[in-house]
Design a protein around this motif. Structure first.
Motif, PDB file in Angstrom:
ATOM      1  N   ASP A   1       0.274 -12.450   9.307  1.00 31.38           N
ATOM      2  CA  ASP A   1      -0.003 -12.541   8.036  1.00 31.38           C
ATOM      3  C   ASP A   1      -0.171 -11.450   6.585  1.00 31.38           C
ATOM      4  N   ASP A   2       0.546  -9.933   6.896  1.00 27.28           N
ATOM      5  CA  ASP A   2       0.919  -9.119   6.005  1.00 27.28           C
ATOM      6  C   ASP A   2       2.071  -8.748   7.155  1.00 27.28           C
ATOM      7  N   VAL A   3       2.849  -7.887   6.378  1.00 30.39           N
ATOM      8  CA  VAL A   3       4.423  -7.015   6.478  1.00 30.39           C
ATOM      9  C   VAL A   3       4.090  -6.311   5.567  1.00 30.39           C
ATOM     10  N   HIS A   4       3.830  -4.553   6.015  1.00 31.31           N
ATOM     11  CA  HIS A   4       4.066  -3.290   5.186  1.00 31.31           C
ATOM     12  C   HIS A   4       5.751  -2.794   6.237  1.00 31.31           C
ATOM     13  N   VAL A   5       6.715  -2.817   5.569  1.00 33.01           N
ATOM     14  CA  VAL A   5       7.439  -1.296   6.177  1.00 33.01           C
ATOM     15  C   VAL A   5       7.955  -1.250   5.166  1.00 33.01           C
ATOM     16  N   ASN A   6       7.012   0.833   5.213  1.00 34.26           N
ATOM     17  CA  ASN A   6       7.818   1.422   3.850  1.00 34.26           C
ATOM     18  C   ASN A   6       8.177   2.420   3.695  1.00 34.26           C
ATOM     19  N   LEU A   7       9.459   2.998   3.776  1.00 40.23           N
ATOM     20  CA  LEU A   7       9.298   4.798   4.591  1.00 40.23           C
ATOM     21  C   LEU A   7       9.498   5.474   2.873  1.00 40.23           C
ATOM     22  N   SER A   8       9.197   6.271   3.226  1.00 39.14           N
ATOM     23  CA  SER A   8       8.656   7.644   2.240  1.00 39.14           C
ATOM     24  C   SER A   8       9.970   9.126   2.064  1.00 39.14           C
ATOM     25  N   GLY A   9      10.210   9.762   1.151  1.00 43.28           N
ATOM     26  CA  GLY A   9      10.066  10.728   0.868  1.00 43.28           C
ATOM     27  C   GLY A   9      10.092  11.680  -0.553  1.00 43.28           C
TER      28      GLY A   9
ATOM     29  N   PRO B   1       0.840  -1.142  -0.065  1.00 44.61           N
ATOM     30  CA  PRO B   1      -0.186   0.223   0.150  1.00 44.61           C
ATOM     31  C   PRO B   1       0.958   1.090  -0.193  1.00 44.61           C
ATOM     32  N   THR B   2       0.645   2.174  -0.896  1.00 47.48           N
ATOM     33  CA  THR B   2       1.258   3.689  -1.128  1.00 47.48           C
ATOM     34  C   THR B   2       0.145   4.373   0.298  1.00 47.48           C
ATOM     35  N   ASP B   3       0.532   5.400   0.768  1.00 48.35           N
ATOM     36  CA  ASP B   3      -0.090   6.374   1.853  1.00 48.35           C
ATOM     37  C   ASP B   3      -1.386   7.564   0.917  1.00 48.35           C
ATOM     38  N   GLN B   4      -0.876   7.467  -0.895  1.00 44.81           N
ATOM     39  CA  GLN B   4      -1.685   7.719  -1.734  1.00 44.81           C
ATOM     40  C   GLN B   4      -2.825   6.842  -1.941  1.00 44.81           C
ATOM     41  N   GLY B   5      -3.355   6.082  -0.804  1.00 38.37           N
ATOM     42  CA  GLY B   5      -4.289   4.672  -1.290  1.00 38.37           C
ATOM     43  C   GLY B   5      -3.764   3.883  -2.634  1.00 38.37           C
ATOM     44  N   MET B   6      -2.784   4.198  -3.315  1.00 38.66           N
ATOM     45  CA  MET B   6      -3.138   3.314  -4.116  1.00 38.66           C
ATOM     46  C   MET B   6      -2.122   2.213  -4.264  1.00 38.66           C
ATOM     47  N   ASN B   7      -2.071   0.935  -3.929  1.00 34.78           N
ATOM     48  CA  ASN B   7      -1.562  -0.508  -4.256  1.00 34.78           C
ATOM     49  C   ASN B   7      -0.013  -0.805  -5.211  1.00 34.78           C
ATOM     50  N   LEU B   8       0.752  -1.132  -4.945  1.00 34.75           N
ATOM     51  CA  LEU B   8       1.638  -1.731  -5.905  1.00 34.75           C
ATOM     52  C   LEU B   8       1.585  -2.626  -5.293  1.00 34.75           C
ATOM     53  N   TYR B   9       1.563  -3.437  -6.431  1.00 36.78           N
ATOM     54  CA  TYR B   9       2.576  -5.293  -6.737  1.00 36.78           C
ATOM     55  C   TYR B   9       3.451  -5.564  -7.131  1.00 36.78           C
ATOM     56  N   GLU B  10       4.960  -6.697  -6.404  1.00 42.76           N
ATOM     57  CA  GLU B  10       5.116  -7.131  -6.471  1.00 42.76           C
ATOM     58  C   GLU B  10       5.425  -8.838  -6.530  1.00 42.76           C
ATOM     59  N   MET B  11       6.390  -9.404  -7.363  1.00 44.70           N
ATOM     60  CA  MET B  11       6.711 -10.929  -6.548  1.00 44.70           C
ATOM     61  C   MET B  11       6.681 -11.076  -5.050  1.00 44.70           C
ATOM     62  N   ALA B  12       6.362 -12.325  -4.234  1.00 44.49           N
ATOM     63  CA  ALA B  12       6.520 -12.743  -3.385  1.00 44.49           C
ATOM     64  C   ALA B  12       6.739 -14.006  -3.533  1.00 44.49           C
ATOM     65  N   CYS B  13       8.391 -14.680  -4.435  1.00 42.70           N
ATOM     66  CA  CYS B  13       8.389 -15.442  -4.427  1.00 42.70           C
ATOM     67  C   CYS B  13      10.042 -15.618  -3.695  1.00 42.70           C
TER      68      CYS B  13
ATOM     69  N   TYR C   1       9.184   5.086  -1.307  1.00 40.52           N
ATOM     70  CA  TYR C   1       8.385   5.482  -1.883  1.00 40.52           C
ATOM     71  C   TYR C   1       8.279   6.749  -2.338  1.00 40.52           C
ATOM     72  N   CYS C   2       8.623   7.282  -3.303  1.00 39.58           N
ATOM     73  CA  CYS C   2       8.938   8.631  -3.856  1.00 39.58           C
ATOM     74  C   CYS C   2       7.873   9.673  -3.653  1.00 39.58           C
ATOM     75  N   LYS C   3       7.193  10.336  -2.774  1.00 41.25           N
ATOM     76  CA  LYS C   3       6.354  11.006  -2.929  1.00 41.25           C
ATOM     77  C   LYS C   3       6.088  11.803  -4.446  1.00 41.25           C
ATOM     78  N   THR C   4       7.527  12.491  -4.670  1.00 40.53           N
ATOM     79  CA  THR C   4       7.095  13.583  -5.800  1.00 40.53           C
ATOM     80  C   THR C   4       6.562  12.450  -7.154  1.00 40.53           C
ATOM     81  N   CYS C   5       7.802  11.148  -7.562  1.00 42.78           N
ATOM     82  CA  CYS C   5       7.234  11.241  -8.580  1.00 42.78           C
ATOM     83  C   CYS C   5       6.420   9.454  -8.385  1.00 42.78           C
ATOM     84  N   ARG C   6       6.274   9.068  -6.929  1.00 41.58           N
ATOM     85  CA  ARG C   6       5.537   8.019  -6.554  1.00 41.58           C
ATOM     86  C   ARG C   6       5.513   6.888  -7.395  1.00 41.58           C
ATOM     87  N   ILE C   7       6.788   6.872  -7.121  1.00 38.28           N
ATOM     88  CA  ILE C   7       7.538   5.337  -7.760  1.00 38.28           C
ATOM     89  C   ILE C   7       8.303   5.307  -6.109  1.00 38.28           C
ATOM     90  N   MET C   8       8.121   3.613  -5.910  1.00 33.98           N
ATOM     91  CA  MET C   8       8.478   2.567  -5.242  1.00 33.98           C
ATOM     92  C   MET C   8       9.680   1.764  -5.520  1.00 33.98           C
TER      93      MET C   8
END
Ligand SMILES: [Zn+2]
Ligand SMILES: [Zn+2]
Ligand SMILES: [Zn+2]
Length: 144
Positions: free
Chosen positions: A129-137, A76-88, A98-105
């Motif tokens: 069940d889920d782990v979310h550790v996100n840094l943004s700037g 999840p991002t703090d802008q309400g959008m979710n991003l996805y990556e492989m969990a393999c 997470y860059c708040k300017t270009c919205r690239i994680m």
């Protein structure tokens, strides 16, 4: 990016998860496997072949079935959008920037969080069940 050059095989991944290998699932999974960072549903849509006529609703449905079967991780991002990556195994759990300017994680190296997860797995005190550790700037590109 923490993924190695080695990649999962889309057909084998679907088979292992008990999902039938439809053209649309294969297309979405291949896009996520080949991505060099987490993708949003819109990013995935942009990378599909227009000839396959995959719409956003289809992508959300596919992503939710992949998430349910733990093929992918939802970030999840703090802008309400979710991003996805492989969990393999090629992409062990790691923190994100997470860059708040270009919205690239961006994926960060797996630090001791992976070790912590191993400890959780070996302990029956907690069920994670889920782990979310996100840094943004703001990333370097956006600062220049
Ligand atoms: Zn993989
Ligand atoms: Zn940026
Ligand atoms: Zn990542």
């Amino acid at each position: 990016m923490t993924q190695t050059n080695e990649h999962c095989n889309a057909a084998e991944t679907l088979q292992g998860a008990g999902l039938s290998q439809t053209t649309q699932r294969m297309a979405v999974l291949e896009i996520i496997i080949k991505a060099d960072g987490p993708l949003s549903a819109a990013d995935i849509l942009n990378r599909t072949d227009p000839k396959q006529k995959i719409n956003k609703v289809t992508i959300y449905r596919i992503l939710s079935s992949f998430k349910e079967r733990r093929i992918i991780r939802e970030l999840p991002t703090d802008q309400g959008m979710n991003l996805y990556e492989m969990a393999c195994r090629h992409n062990p759990i790691h923190p994100h920037f997470y860059c708040k300017t270009c919205r690239i994680m961006s994926c960060l190296p797996p630090l001791t969080l992976s070790q912590a997860m191993d400890w959780f797995a070996g302990s029956n005190a907690f069920r994670i069940d889920d782990v979310h550790v996100n840094l943004s700037g703001v990333c370097r590109r956006c600062r220049e």
